[in-house]
Structure formats: C-alpha cells, structure tokens
Design a protein around this motif. Structure first.
Motif, short mmCIF file in Angstrom:
data_model
loop_
_atom_site.label_atom_id
_atom_site.label_comp_id
_atom_site.label_asym_id
_atom_site.label_seq_id
_atom_site.Cartn_x
_atom_site.Cartn_y
_atom_site.Cartn_z
N HIS A 1 39.94 -37.91 -20.83
CA HIS A 1 39.03 -37.24 -19.90
C HIS A 1 38.86 -38.14 -18.68
O HIS A 1 38.45 -39.30 -18.83
CB HIS A 1 37.66 -37.02 -20.56
CG HIS A 1 37.69 -36.09 -21.74
ND1 HIS A 1 37.33 -34.76 -21.64
CD2 HIS A 1 38.05 -36.29 -23.02
CE1 HIS A 1 37.46 -34.19 -22.84
NE2 HIS A 1 37.90 -35.09 -23.69
N MET B 1 49.68 -33.66 -29.96
CA MET B 1 49.39 -34.82 -29.14
C MET B 1 48.03 -35.41 -29.54
O MET B 1 47.01 -34.73 -29.45
CB MET B 1 49.39 -34.40 -27.66
CG MET B 1 49.89 -35.49 -26.75
SD MET B 1 50.18 -34.91 -25.06
CE MET B 1 51.48 -33.70 -25.29
N TYR C 1 46.33 -38.08 -28.36
CA TYR C 1 45.46 -38.70 -27.37
C TYR C 1 45.01 -37.70 -26.30
O TYR C 1 45.84 -36.94 -25.76
CB TYR C 1 46.17 -39.86 -26.68
CG TYR C 1 46.32 -41.08 -27.55
CD1 TYR C 1 45.38 -42.10 -27.51
CD2 TYR C 1 47.41 -41.23 -28.42
CE1 TYR C 1 45.50 -43.24 -28.30
CE2 TYR C 1 47.54 -42.36 -29.21
CZ TYR C 1 46.59 -43.36 -29.15
OH TYR C 1 46.72 -44.48 -29.92
N ILE C 2 43.72 -37.75 -26.01
CA ILE C 2 43.16 -36.92 -24.93
C ILE C 2 42.43 -37.84 -23.97
O ILE C 2 41.57 -38.63 -24.39
CB ILE C 2 42.16 -35.89 -25.50
CG1 ILE C 2 42.84 -35.01 -26.56
CG2 ILE C 2 41.58 -35.02 -24.38
CD1 ILE C 2 41.86 -34.16 -27.35
N GLN D 1 48.37 -36.10 -10.21
CA GLN D 1 47.59 -35.49 -11.30
C GLN D 1 47.30 -34.01 -11.04
O GLN D 1 47.23 -33.58 -9.88
CB GLN D 1 46.27 -36.25 -11.50
CG GLN D 1 46.45 -37.74 -11.69
CD GLN D 1 47.56 -38.09 -12.67
OE1 GLN D 1 47.54 -37.62 -13.81
NE2 GLN D 1 48.53 -38.89 -12.24
N SER D 2 47.07 -33.30 -12.12
CA SER D 2 46.85 -31.85 -12.03
C SER D 2 45.56 -31.51 -11.27
O SER D 2 45.43 -30.42 -10.72
CB SER D 2 46.79 -31.24 -13.44
OG SER D 2 45.76 -31.87 -14.19
N PRO E 1 52.17 -40.38 -25.31
CA PRO E 1 51.91 -39.08 -24.69
C PRO E 1 50.43 -38.73 -24.83
O PRO E 1 49.78 -39.12 -25.80
CB PRO E 1 52.75 -38.10 -25.54
CG PRO E 1 53.34 -38.88 -26.65
CD PRO E 1 52.87 -40.29 -26.59
N TYR E 2 49.88 -38.03 -23.84
CA TYR E 2 48.46 -37.69 -23.89
C TYR E 2 48.20 -36.40 -23.13
O TYR E 2 48.99 -36.00 -22.28
CB TYR E 2 47.61 -38.84 -23.32
CG TYR E 2 47.80 -39.08 -21.84
CD1 TYR E 2 48.87 -39.85 -21.37
CD2 TYR E 2 46.92 -38.53 -20.90
CE1 TYR E 2 49.05 -40.07 -20.02
CE2 TYR E 2 47.09 -38.76 -19.54
CZ TYR E 2 48.16 -39.52 -19.10
OH TYR E 2 48.35 -39.73 -17.77
N ARG E 3 47.10 -35.78 -23.49
CA ARG E 3 46.65 -34.59 -22.78
C ARG E 3 45.55 -35.04 -21.82
O ARG E 3 44.66 -35.80 -22.19
CB ARG E 3 46.11 -33.57 -23.78
CG ARG E 3 45.71 -32.25 -23.17
CD ARG E 3 45.71 -31.13 -24.21
NE ARG E 3 44.70 -31.30 -25.24
CZ ARG E 3 43.43 -30.89 -25.13
NH1 ARG E 3 43.02 -30.27 -24.02
NH2 ARG E 3 42.57 -31.09 -26.10
N TYR E 4 45.65 -34.57 -20.57
CA TYR E 4 44.71 -35.00 -19.54
C TYR E 4 43.70 -33.89 -19.30
O TYR E 4 44.07 -32.75 -19.00
CB TYR E 4 45.50 -35.32 -18.27
CG TYR E 4 44.69 -35.77 -17.08
CD1 TYR E 4 43.92 -36.93 -17.13
CD2 TYR E 4 44.70 -35.05 -15.88
CE1 TYR E 4 43.19 -37.36 -16.03
CE2 TYR E 4 43.98 -35.47 -14.78
CZ TYR E 4 43.22 -36.63 -14.86
OH TYR E 4 42.51 -37.05 -13.77
N VAL E 5 42.41 -34.21 -19.43
CA VAL E 5 41.35 -33.21 -19.20
C VAL E 5 40.53 -33.66 -17.99
O VAL E 5 39.79 -34.65 -18.06
CB VAL E 5 40.42 -33.09 -20.44
CG1 VAL E 5 39.33 -32.05 -20.17
CG2 VAL E 5 41.22 -32.74 -21.68
N ARG F 1 45.59 -44.30 -17.26
CA ARG F 1 46.84 -43.52 -17.15
C ARG F 1 48.05 -44.46 -17.08
O ARG F 1 49.07 -44.23 -17.74
CB ARG F 1 46.81 -42.62 -15.90
CG ARG F 1 45.89 -41.41 -16.01
CD ARG F 1 46.15 -40.39 -14.89
NE ARG F 1 46.08 -40.96 -13.55
CZ ARG F 1 45.05 -40.80 -12.72
NH1 ARG F 1 43.99 -40.07 -13.08
NH2 ARG F 1 45.07 -41.32 -11.52
#
Lengths: 217, 217
Positions: free
Chosen positions: A6, A1, A3-4, A213-214, A27-31, A18
């Motif tokens: 933050h 993936m 895209y990240i 969101q997480s 698709p992206y990773r959410y930090v 988002r």
C-alpha cells in the motif's frame, strides 16, 4: 502473489520499498493510497485500520500473515526474508552500522522534515506560501546532502558503499528525486549524482520510479 | 575505556544511546557537545570533523577504530557487538521488523520534526513564538503517540513488546521525556505511561536520564 504494498507513487518511503522489492525479485501487488485526493485516502477508516499512523507505505505478506509499516524496517525484513538475492545490508557489524546510518541520515534527518504533511502544516499553521515551502524544503535537503556528500568521499564506489547496492542507495535515489522536485542544484553533489545515475541504470530502480506507477498523474 | 559518546544531555537521540550502553553494561566516557552555548558546539570545526551532519550523538569505539552516527544504527551496532547481554532486537525476522518499526515511528516520524534545529527554524523562518513552537511540537507528538498507543494494545506487556526491554522502549522513554517538556497530557496514553514507568524503574534508564548527566543545567 503473497506481497501487497500500500503506497503512493510520489511517496519517498514507498519508492524505497518498491526499489527493494524489485532488487530482491519479489513480485507484489501495488495498492495506491492517494495522499491528496479527497483530503487524503490515508485518513480513511480502512487504511487507518492497516496503519494507525496514517502514513504510507504498509507492506502485507499474506503467506506469513504479517503487516508492517516503516520503510526501513520493511526493507530489513525483506532482506532477512530473501537473504540470497541482492543483500542490502552487509554481513560485517561495522559495515552494517555505516550502511544503516547513511540510510537514517536520509530517513530520519531529511525526509520527515520535508514530507507532504509537514509542508501542509507549514501552510496551515504559518501561512507559508509556495516560495516559503520551497525554501524550507531546500534548506533541509541541502543541509543533509552537504553532509552525505562529505561522508561519501571516504567510502563511495559505484554505489554509496563500494560496488554493491545497499540500503543506503535504496534511500538515496528517492531523496534525489525529491531534491530535484524542490529545485535543489544537484551539481553541488557530484558523488551523490554519480551514484544516482549508476542506480538509475538498473532495471529495479527504473521500474520503481514514481512516474512508472499505476497511480502516477 | 574504549567507548566515547559525544552528545547532549537533553538530546533525545543521545539519551537513547546512553540507555542502550547502560543496558548492555558497556562503560563509556561521555563528552558533552553543548547544542545551545555560543551558537552550538556541534557547528565547531572539531565536531564537524567527527560528524559532518553537525548532529549528536557520535559514538566512537577506539578498540575497533570505529566512529558512528545515527542513534538507531549505533544501538543495533552495540546489540550486535554485545549480543549476550540484554538483546534489544529479537531473533525472529517478523518480531525484529515490528520492534524496528516502532522505534522508527519515533525516530523517523516524531523526533526529527520537533527537535531543536527544526523549532529554531520555525522561529527564524516563520517568526514562530513560544506558543507557536509548543503547539507545533504537541501536534506531532500527539499524532505519533495516538498511533503508538493503538499499536501497543495488540502487543504490549510490561514493555512495548511483551516482557523484554527492546529498541522500542529505548526510543519510547526519551520521547515521553520530551512530550512532558512540551506539556503533552500523558493521561491520554495509559499504555505508553505504564511502559515508561516500568522502564524508569530500571537502573539503566535512571542513569541515562538527562538530569543525571554531567552537562545538565
């Protein structure tokens, strides 16, 4: 993936990005960067190295070795990077300007004055209590929405501009979310409310909601 | 003369648009909207009809029958309308995003929190005195410039981005002008100061200066 992102679940600017990522089907990773815990993770050395302004969001595209701040700039970058899926900025010069202006009505003239760090500065600098802070936030949101509701009368369709989702809608929905938190009476704004509902019916908006969101608590 | 700019000499957002019009060599007629006199001319019925947000600037292009608000949106419109003279947004996607982000660092995260209506609201709502207001303004300008000075270390040349004037410089100069009014110590920001001086050497910036306007007092 590649895209990240933050960001923080309740941050309006993160929420915009988002939505845009979802609309563009990226698709992206959410930090999560917790803006409250332990005085605010945005002030950590690690995050400050990513974003010296100590604000969220920051978007990284590892494939291009790119690190970007500022939600509106990020969203235009995404729009130019993936132009064929759900264009968020129209192609005609004048329409582009109108969409950007409405987005900036929110991102320049509303949100910055009622965001967490400004409300905290009112508490710290002027001993503002919860009621004072709420009144302050309501004042600027009402001022902004009064004007936006008028502008929408000449142009709105299903969304802010006719029948296509644009950058303006991407900014409007998080601002309505915030307005509700501050207890603004949204029945004063029938057009904004209708557009909000039409956006919320879309999967891309639902998945971007703060509570989904997480890091939501 | 097709272009009409409604604005105020000391308004940072109007100042940006004046610089851009000059850089693009677009002649325009300037219509002052006095933000202080008689409680503020921006609240008049005539001006509210032009701009329901009751903020300056508003740009009219009579040739296209276009009326626009929001300085950043206006400047991108001018850049797209007259693309061959002094392009203010680079052509590459990533560079575009970086220029826009720096402009938004100023136009979203600094100026809206220290503009006249917010400072007045601090006086009205929290009995802020002159010292309180100055401290508030300095706080946000210093916070913003601290971060921008760091960003410039990796990219600045004669101007914010290398050796061409861009939207970022158009936003930076009015913000430095404001910072000086608020008594911010600009010796903390050598890169910002150097770029400011390089911009001020250009005719387009000099002619846009607040003190050079017909409504300056």
């Amino acid at each position: 993936m590649d895209y990240i992102l933050h960001g923080y679940w309740r941050s309006s600017a993160t929420y915009r990005v988002r939505i845009a990522l979802n609309l563009k089907q990226i698709p992206y990773r959410y930090v999560p960067v917790h803006l409250v815990k332990e005085g605010g993770e945005q002030y950590s050395a690690d995050y400050t190295a990513l974003n010296p302004a100590q604000l969220v969001p920051t978007l990284i595209n590892e494939a291009e070795d790119v690190m970007l701040n500022q939600s509106l700039s990020i969203i235009e970058y995404l729009d130019e990077t993936v132009p064929d899926i759900c264009p968020l900025i129209p192609s005609h010069r004048v329409e582009r300007a109108r969409v950007r202006a409405l987005a900036q009505d929110i991102a320049c003239d509303m949100q910055p004055i009622v965001n967490l760090r400004v409300l905290n500065a009112l508490r710290d600098g002027f001993q503002a209590n919860d009621d004072d802070v709420k009144r302050w936030a309501q004042k600027w949101v009402v001022k902004g929405f009064d004007s936006i509701e008028k502008r929408l009368q000449t142009q709105a369709g299903k969304f802010c501009f006719d029948f296509n989702v644009s950058l303006a809608d991407v900014c409007l929905v998080p601002q309505v979310y915030n307005a509700k938190r501050f207890g603004v009476d949204m029945t004063m704004y029938p057009l904004i409310s209708k557009i909000y509902d039409n956006c919320q019916a879309l999967d891309a908006f639902q998945k971007a909601a703060p509570e989904a969101q997480s890091d939501a608590i």
